[in-house]
Design a protein around this motif. Structure first.
Motif, PDB file in Angstrom:
ATOM      1  N   TRP A   1       0.467  -1.059  -0.249  1.00 25.59           N
ATOM      2  CA  TRP A   1       0.399  -0.445  -0.084  1.00 25.59           C
ATOM      3  C   TRP A   1       1.101   1.865  -0.248  1.00 25.59           C
ATOM      4  O   TRP A   1       0.698   2.427  -0.333  1.00 25.59           O
ATOM      5  N   LEU A   2       1.868   1.190   0.841  1.00 26.48           N
ATOM      6  CA  LEU A   2       2.563   2.284   0.830  1.00 26.48           C
ATOM      7  C   LEU A   2       3.290   2.744  -0.575  1.00 26.48           C
ATOM      8  O   LEU A   2       4.013   3.918  -1.042  1.00 26.48           O
ATOM      9  N   ALA A   3       3.712   1.179  -0.669  1.00 31.10           N
ATOM     10  CA  ALA A   3       4.840   1.374  -2.183  1.00 31.10           C
ATOM     11  C   ALA A   3       3.591   1.990  -3.496  1.00 31.10           C
ATOM     12  O   ALA A   3       4.408   3.123  -4.176  1.00 31.10           O
ATOM     13  N   LEU A   4       2.214   2.457  -3.582  1.00 31.83           N
ATOM     14  CA  LEU A   4       1.763   2.641  -4.480  1.00 31.83           C
ATOM     15  C   LEU A   4       1.229   4.295  -4.106  1.00 31.83           C
ATOM     16  O   LEU A   4       1.459   4.770  -4.954  1.00 31.83           O
TER      17      LEU A   4
ATOM     18  N   VAL B   1      -4.072   6.770   6.862  1.00 34.95           N
ATOM     19  CA  VAL B   1      -3.264   8.316   6.768  1.00 34.95           C
ATOM     20  C   VAL B   1      -3.059   8.607   5.875  1.00 34.95           C
ATOM     21  O   VAL B   1      -2.778   9.130   5.164  1.00 34.95           O
ATOM     22  N   THR B   2      -2.737   7.134   4.534  1.00 35.50           N
ATOM     23  CA  THR B   2      -2.742   7.697   3.273  1.00 35.50           C
ATOM     24  C   THR B   2      -3.939   6.981   2.403  1.00 35.50           C
ATOM     25  O   THR B   2      -3.885   6.844   1.679  1.00 35.50           O
ATOM     26  N   LEU B   3      -5.151   6.921   2.897  1.00 31.51           N
ATOM     27  CA  LEU B   3      -6.600   6.584   1.966  1.00 31.51           C
ATOM     28  C   LEU B   3      -6.658   8.587   1.901  1.00 31.51           C
ATOM     29  O   LEU B   3      -6.225   9.414   2.247  1.00 31.51           O
ATOM     30  N   PRO B   4      -7.026   8.166   0.756  1.00 36.02           N
ATOM     31  CA  PRO B   4      -7.578   9.213  -0.234  1.00 36.02           C
ATOM     32  C   PRO B   4      -8.208  10.489   0.591  1.00 36.02           C
ATOM     33  O   PRO B   4      -7.438  11.696  -0.154  1.00 36.02           O
ATOM     34  N   ILE B   5      -8.817   9.532   1.891  1.00 35.23           N
ATOM     35  CA  ILE B   5      -9.243  11.012   2.430  1.00 35.23           C
ATOM     36  C   ILE B   5      -8.434  11.630   3.387  1.00 35.23           C
ATOM     37  O   ILE B   5      -8.788  12.937   3.637  1.00 35.23           O
ATOM     38  N   PHE B   6      -7.411  11.826   3.587  1.00 31.26           N
ATOM     39  CA  PHE B   6      -6.370  12.073   3.969  1.00 31.26           C
ATOM     40  C   PHE B   6      -5.377  12.977   3.157  1.00 31.26           C
ATOM     41  O   PHE B   6      -5.149  13.886   3.740  1.00 31.26           O
TER      42      PHE B   6
END
Length: 312
Positions: free
Chosen positions: A51-54, A307-312
């Motif tokens: 996920w963080l690589a994305l 915290v890396t979801l689009p809403i943030f």
């Protein structure tokens, strides 16, 4: 069919009950064989790494969903294979220890030959699936598998207290598997994820070893509290937890919310660790540390995702 040959309702119920019990036993045995809680706990860092690589490469999940499936399924099968082989090899130890004496390798519900075959099969299929991602990801998976199966289970576990360090390496490569399925591993983020997991596993494992010290002693497993006692173990736990304090700050791009949560988690653990020098009940203290460590790593890695979801 004559009336005499017709099975009674009671006989039907007995057969049904027996079938249900057998199914329940099989499910329980498989959960134990796969060490399901441990397996699930190791899949989360793989997902976090991917996920963080994305996130850091500005890539789209929709464009890489196939790589995601191969990396998750492949890594899960490789880890399952390693855990199953560990069960196969450690059957003599598991027979002695109370927490493992009901494993199917001990009870005989599943033959050792079948267990070994399953472990090898899961491992091979897992590596094949990972090869559909990148060679680098597959290499990290192999490092984790080899370290856990050969260097930890077959070599160091019964001889050296260093076994905890070696075992921690195998658990720490999991985010690298997920990250390198998309991006090269020479990046500060996967390196810090590796360090967090490596350092975390030391006090986490020491807490377990303290709780089960008598069992490890009976099984002649060279865990730190067995060889050097509780006081040495508690001092080392404080040192390792303290080493976690600066690591989240290398992940500052994840934002202030992450840094605050991670720092609070670290401070809470260091306070709990120091309390061990004042508490009289070492086993209760070890149990609290174990519970804290499990929640610590789960909350920390879930926070990285949230915290890396689009809403943030």
């Amino acid at each position: 069919m004559s009336k005499a040959e017709t099975p009674s309702l009671q006989e039907v119920r007995k057969v049904t009950l027996s079938t249900e019990q057998n199914t329940s036993t099989l499910i329980k045995d498989l959960k134990s064989l796969f060490k399901l809680p441990v397996l699930i706990a190791n899949v989360l860092p793989v997902f976090t790494g991917f996920w963080l690589a994305l996130y850091f490469s500005n890539a789209s999940f929709a464009e890489h969903w196939d790589i995601f499936l191969f990396s998750i399924l492949g890594s899960t099968m490789v880890m399952a294979g390693a855990l199953i082989i560990n069960n196969w090899y450690d059957v003599d130890i598991d027979t002695v220890m109370d927490r493992t004496k009901n494993r199917p390798t001990v009870t005989g519900h599943i033959s050792l030959k079948t267990v070994l075959t399953m472990g090898i099969a899961f491992t091979i299929v897992g590596f094949i699936l990972l090869l559909f991602t990148t060679v680098e990801s597959t290499i990290y998976a192999f490092v984790g598998w080899f370290t856990y199966v050969v260097l930890y289970t077959m070599w160091s576990k019964r001889k050296y207290t260093l076994n905890t360090v070696i075992g921690s390496v195998s658990g720490a490569v999991t985010p690298l598997i997920g990250w390198t399925a998309l991006e090269p591993g020479f990046h500060i983020v996967p390196i810090i994820l590796f360090l967090i997991l490596f350092v975390f596993q030391m006090p986490h494992t020491f807490a377990i070893a303290m709780k089960k010290c008598n069992e490890y002693s009976a099984a002649k497993v060279a865990m730190l509290p067995v060889v050097y006692g509780f006081e040495m173990t508690k001092r080392q736990m404080v040192v390792y937890v303290a080493c976690l304090l600066p690591l989240p700050f290398y992940l500052a791009p994840l934002g202030n919310t992450f840094l605050v949560i991670a720092t609070l988690l670290n401070v809470g653990w260091i306070v709990l660790s120091f309390s061990g020098f004042f508490m009289k009940n070492d086993l209760k203290w070890a149990h609290w540390n174990f519970l804290y460590s499990v929640n610590y790593i789960t909350i920390l890695f879930l926070t990285m995702i949230i915290v890396t979801l689009p809403i943030f």
